[in-house]
Design an enzyme around this catalytic site. Structure first.
Site, short mmCIF file in Angstrom:
data_model
loop_
_atom_site.label_atom_id
_atom_site.label_comp_id
_atom_site.label_asym_id
_atom_site.label_seq_id
_atom_site.Cartn_x
_atom_site.Cartn_y
_atom_site.Cartn_z
N TRP A 103 19.01 53.37 -0.98
CA TRP A 103 19.71 52.82 -2.14
C TRP A 103 18.76 52.70 -3.32
O TRP A 103 19.12 53.02 -4.45
CB TRP A 103 20.36 51.48 -1.81
CG TRP A 103 21.51 51.61 -0.85
CD1 TRP A 103 21.62 51.02 0.37
CD2 TRP A 103 22.72 52.38 -1.03
NE1 TRP A 103 22.81 51.38 0.96
CE2 TRP A 103 23.50 52.20 0.13
CE3 TRP A 103 23.20 53.21 -2.05
CZ2 TRP A 103 24.74 52.81 0.30
CZ3 TRP A 103 24.44 53.82 -1.89
CH2 TRP A 103 25.19 53.63 -0.72
N ASP A 171 18.95 44.77 -6.68
CA ASP A 171 20.16 45.13 -5.96
C ASP A 171 20.19 44.22 -4.73
O ASP A 171 19.39 44.39 -3.82
CB ASP A 171 20.11 46.61 -5.56
CG ASP A 171 21.28 47.02 -4.69
OD1 ASP A 171 22.15 46.17 -4.38
OD2 ASP A 171 21.32 48.21 -4.31
N LYS A 195 29.76 43.51 1.43
CA LYS A 195 28.90 43.22 2.57
C LYS A 195 29.00 41.74 2.95
O LYS A 195 29.34 41.41 4.06
CB LYS A 195 27.44 43.56 2.26
CG LYS A 195 27.03 45.04 2.36
CD LYS A 195 27.87 46.00 1.61
CE LYS A 195 27.48 47.45 1.77
NZ LYS A 195 26.49 47.94 0.85
#
Ligand SMILES: *Cc1c(COP(=O)(O)O)cnc(C)c1O
Length: 362
Positions: A103, A171, A195
């Protein structure tokens, strides 16, 4: 209700209480004579939900609403990979990025379209199996970007890096609300809800107001953080249902005793699973090099004998366990243990890890 043990990395398990309340809200919300899905985003019923979720998010993270604001946006965390540099990095300027996983690498790729990216630390040399301990930061960089928890690889930052006067941006998609970080260390953090915080469809951007004031003005209005901050995330139609569910998840976190209490339970849950893996070192191989970097949220491991992979997965499904297959780029297995996953699911997994190793001669 017959619930599976849901170890999926996202969209992921949600608290049953939240699902029950949301299902009532889908039929009718607060005596309004309408479903939550049918509310106008300009009406008072929706506004109450929207502003409550915003205020609750800051409260739960321990941030003051004088200093911070919450944006509810569409597009997923992946869109923020582009919006962060679009808003805060101009051609010729430099931002520092730490490359701790897939990511983070995607965030770097997007940032390069806008300005200079200096990779201040990386664990790419070992397929991202650790968090770099020393960073080579650029004095005067526009910001430093990290990924607090690396969902795919199974590492997390044990402590946030010191960046001096340089704004820290993160993030935090896969560990927001999961551990009691000092969230005031961030100038800006962002997270897709799916999530730990709600269903897919809304991305939260939590930022210092003063920092958003410094964002670029000469970009498309709908991609500008300033636009959304000024309009309280009601510039255009926000993902209303997802925001409603995020609000319910935040209430649930508060009812658990807040983020610290949730973290304590997360530590207990992760310890159960890691202990079972560590009990059979000749059989299971954790993917993360340093124990200190092990994620509380995503436990990644391989079988020393990959010929047993299929049997392992099949056996897990027979025990109502779902989502244990590793990310396609990493292989092996991954158990995501997000906030809403019950302790019982971790006990069931730990037991299965012992039994499967035993059955196969370990
Ligand atoms: C899931 C995830 C993403 C991608 O989120 P999307 O909402 O699918 O764009 C980005 N970063 C991290 C750390 C993630 O876990």
């Amino acid at each position: 209700m017959n619930r599976n043990h849901n170890f999926s990395a996202g969209p992921a398990v949600l608290p049953v209480e939240v699902l029950e309340e949301a299902s009532r809200g889908v039929l009718e919300i607060n005596g309004s004579g309408m479903s939550v899905l049918e509310l106008s985003h300009r009406g008072k019923d929706y506004e109450a939900i929207h502003f409550d979720a915003k205020a609750r998010m800051l409260r739960v993270l321990g941030l003051s609403d004088e200093e911070y604001t919450v944006l509810f946006l569409g597009g997923g965390a992946s869109t923020e990979f582009a919006l962060v540099p679009m808003n805060f990095l101009r051609a010729g300027q430099t931002a520092d990025y730490v490359n701790t996983g897939e990511w983070g690498a995607k965030a770097i790729k997007e940032a390069k379209r806008f300005g200079n990216v200096h990779v201040a630390g990386s664990s790419e040399d070992t397929n991202f199996s650790y968090i770099p301990r020393t960073l080579n930061l650029t004095p005067g960089a526009q910001y430093v970007h990290i990924t607090t928890n690396n969902t795919i690889e199974g590492t997390e930052w044990p402590a946030l890096p010191e960046t001096g006067d340089v704004p820290l941006i993160a993030d935090a998609s896969s560990d927001i609300l999961a551990r009691a970080l000092d969230y005031s260390r961030f100038h800006l953090l962002y997270a897709g809800a799916q999530k730990n915080a709600g269903p897919a469809g809304v991305t939260m951007v939590i930022a210092r107001k003063e920092y958003l004031d410094r964002a670029s003005d000469d970009i498309s209005a709908v991609l500008s953080y300033k636009t959304h901050a000024k309009a309280d995330s009601l510039y255009n139609t926000p993902p209303t249902f997802a925001i409603y569910v995020v609000g319910l998840v935040l209430k649930w976190v508060e009812a658990q005793g807040g983020v610290s209490a949730v973290e304590a339970r997360n530590r207990e849950k992760a310890a159960l699973v890691y202990a079972a893996l560590d009990a059979h070192p000749e059989f299971y191989e954790p993917a993360v090099r340093d124990r200190a970097d092990r994620s509380l949220m995503n436990v990644t491991f391989r079988l020393k004998n990959p010929e047993l992979d299929k049997a392992f997965l099949q056996g897990s499904q027979e025990r109502d366990m779902d989502g244990l297959k590793g990310h396609r780029n990493v292989g092996g297995f991954r158990a995501s243990l997000y906030n809403a996953l019950p302790v019982e699911s971790c006990q069931a997994l730990a037991e299965y890890l012992h039994v499967f190793a035993g059955q196969n001669g370990a």
